[in-house]
Design a protein around this motif. Structure first.
Motif, PDB file in Angstrom:
ATOM      1  N   LEU A  52      30.715  51.982 -20.287  1.00  0.00           N
ATOM      2  CA  LEU A  52      31.521  53.115 -21.479  1.00  0.00           C
ATOM      3  C   LEU A  52      32.563  53.828 -20.055  1.00  0.00           C
ATOM      4  O   LEU A  52      33.585  54.039 -20.967  1.00  0.00           O
ATOM      5  CB  LEU A  52      30.664  54.644 -21.308  1.00  0.00           C
ATOM      6  N   GLY A  56      36.542  52.946 -20.566  1.00  0.00           N
ATOM      7  CA  GLY A  56      37.644  53.374 -21.381  1.00  0.00           C
ATOM      8  C   GLY A  56      38.877  53.682 -20.010  1.00  0.00           C
ATOM      9  O   GLY A  56      39.670  53.559 -20.618  1.00  0.00           O
ATOM     10  N   GLY A  59      41.288  50.817 -21.055  1.00  0.00           N
ATOM     11  CA  GLY A  59      41.635  51.053 -21.535  1.00  0.00           C
ATOM     12  C   GLY A  59      42.768  51.693 -21.606  1.00  0.00           C
ATOM     13  O   GLY A  59      43.634  51.425 -21.806  1.00  0.00           O
ATOM     14  N   LEU A  60      42.847  52.434 -20.695  1.00  0.00           N
ATOM     15  CA  LEU A  60      43.513  53.478 -20.416  1.00  0.00           C
ATOM     16  C   LEU A  60      44.349  53.052 -19.413  1.00  0.00           C
ATOM     17  O   LEU A  60      46.042  52.845 -19.676  1.00  0.00           O
ATOM     18  CB  LEU A  60      43.353  54.634 -19.822  1.00  0.00           C
ATOM     19  N   SER A  90      41.585  61.135 -15.953  1.00  0.00           N
ATOM     20  CA  SER A  90      40.426  60.616 -17.090  1.00  0.00           C
ATOM     21  C   SER A  90      38.875  60.401 -17.167  1.00  0.00           C
ATOM     22  O   SER A  90      38.112  59.307 -17.447  1.00  0.00           O
ATOM     23  CB  SER A  90      41.194  59.217 -15.929  1.00  0.00           C
ATOM     24  N   MET A  93      36.779  61.044 -19.242  1.00  0.00           N
ATOM     25  CA  MET A  93      36.112  59.675 -20.483  1.00  0.00           C
ATOM     26  C   MET A  93      34.228  59.871 -20.030  1.00  0.00           C
ATOM     27  O   MET A  93      33.585  59.345 -21.174  1.00  0.00           O
ATOM     28  CB  MET A  93      37.006  58.483 -20.238  1.00  0.00           C
ATOM     29  N   ALA A  97      31.323  60.025 -22.342  1.00  0.00           N
ATOM     30  CA  ALA A  97      31.006  59.167 -21.672  1.00  0.00           C
ATOM     31  C   ALA A  97      29.090  59.863 -22.005  1.00  0.00           C
ATOM     32  O   ALA A  97      28.032  59.656 -22.936  1.00  0.00           O
ATOM     33  CB  ALA A  97      30.616  58.148 -21.418  1.00  0.00           C
TER      34      ALA A  97
END
Length: 320
Positions: A52, A56, A59-60, A90, A93, A97
């Motif tokens: 996860l 993430g 995606g960032l 970051s 995230m 998770a």
């Protein structure tokens, strides 16, 4: 949501653990993890957390590339103040998770990762106690070679960024402590309560993730040894206090010292450093290898001694 369904029995440990009075508070810290403490479930949770978090981060990265490719590069390298703050934030995230995993996989409240909430206030004296050590090593001999500093950042701009930098460091260190000393240490201790197990296993993993791809093997071994010992200090503080607060405080003080004051110009994660040394080049001589061996050097021993002093100062600050 309850920590476990009413009437459900907690898993029992397969063997008795040696009693350590100083770790009595660890019992209440571990208690919420006992309902679903199977090792297989923990391994699934660790894998899910990593997946996860990686998803993430990916995606960032894609989002930043669409907004500004130069910003995406800066966040990856952490070579500007704003970019490094975004990089540190970051890690939130990972925290999100973990909250999802403990809720769905272990049927307990995410807040239970931190221990009793009233003990989280110990984070503040822990931070200031450890930070005092890092400040003292700068003002006591042997002094930092300020003559070797190539440049420094605009002090007003550095101060303006400082609150955001500290918040980002809190997110980053808090997420890491949630994972290693919160989730993994709790789940292992719930199933295998021997301190020799739950002190060592989470920090072997913590040390392993500090292995840097592309770095020299000897440098990596030193870093892994340092990370393992630092993780042990954080695990010990967690067990003594029954809370993640002191571990987060120590971790945040260490990372503030590492990120906010000195760095090599243009180096990775140098964006928040106030003082910059000349950029290192491959033609510069390597550090002299001490007679003790290629891994254990005087510098490594000094860094391990600093962990010991910072740990003792943190214990003194939290009175544990």
């Amino acid at each position: 949501m309850a920590d476990r369904p009413a009437g459900a029995a907690a898993m029992t440990a397969p063997w008795s653990a040696p009693s350590i009075p100083a770790y009595a508070a660890h019992e209440s810290f571990v208690a919420p993890a006992r309902y679903r403490c199977q090792i297989g479930r923990l391994l699934i949770g660790i894998l899910l957390a990593e997946l996860l978090f990686a998803f993430g981060m990916s995606g960032l990265d894609r989002l930043l590339l669409r907004v500004s490719p130069s910003l995406a590069d800066a966040v990856y390298y952490g070579d500007t103040g704003v970019a490094l703050i975004l990089q540190l934030l970051s890690f939130g995230m990972l925290g999100l998770a973990l909250m999802l995993i403990v809720t769905r996989l272990h049927l307990r409240r995410p807040v239970s990762l931190f221990g009793p909430w009233d003990r989280m206030r110990l984070m503040f004296p822990a931070f200031f106690g450890a930070a005092a050590v890092y400040v003292l090593i700068q003002i006591l001999p042997p002094w930092i070679d300020f003559h070797g500093i190539e440049s420094h950042r605009n002090i007003a701009a550095w101060i303006a960024l400082l609150p955001f930098a500290l918040l980002a460091l809190l997110v980053q260190t808090g997420a890491e402590e949630m994972f290693y000393r919160g989730y993994i240490q709790q789940q292992i201790a719930a199933r295998l309560p021997d301190p020799r197990v739950w002190l060592i296993l989470p920090n072997l993993l913590f040390a392993w993730v500090h292995w840097e791809q592309g770095a020299e093997t000897v440098d990596n071994l030193r870093y892994v040894i340092w990370a393992f010992c630092f993780g042990l200090a954080c695990s010990d503080l967690t067990a003594r206090s029954g809370s993640l607060g002191p571990a987060i405080g120590l971790h945040m003080a260490n990372n503030a010292y590492a990120f906010l004051f000195f760095a090599d110009a243009g180096a990775l994660d140098s964006g928040l450093a106030l003082f910059l040394y000349p950029e290192l080049t491959l033609t510069e001589p390597q550090d002299t290898i001490d007679a003790i061996g290629p891994v254990v050097t005087p510098q490594l021993l000094m860094e391990l001694a600093l962990i010991l002093v910072a740990w003792l100062a943190t214990r003194l600050a939290i009175r544990r």
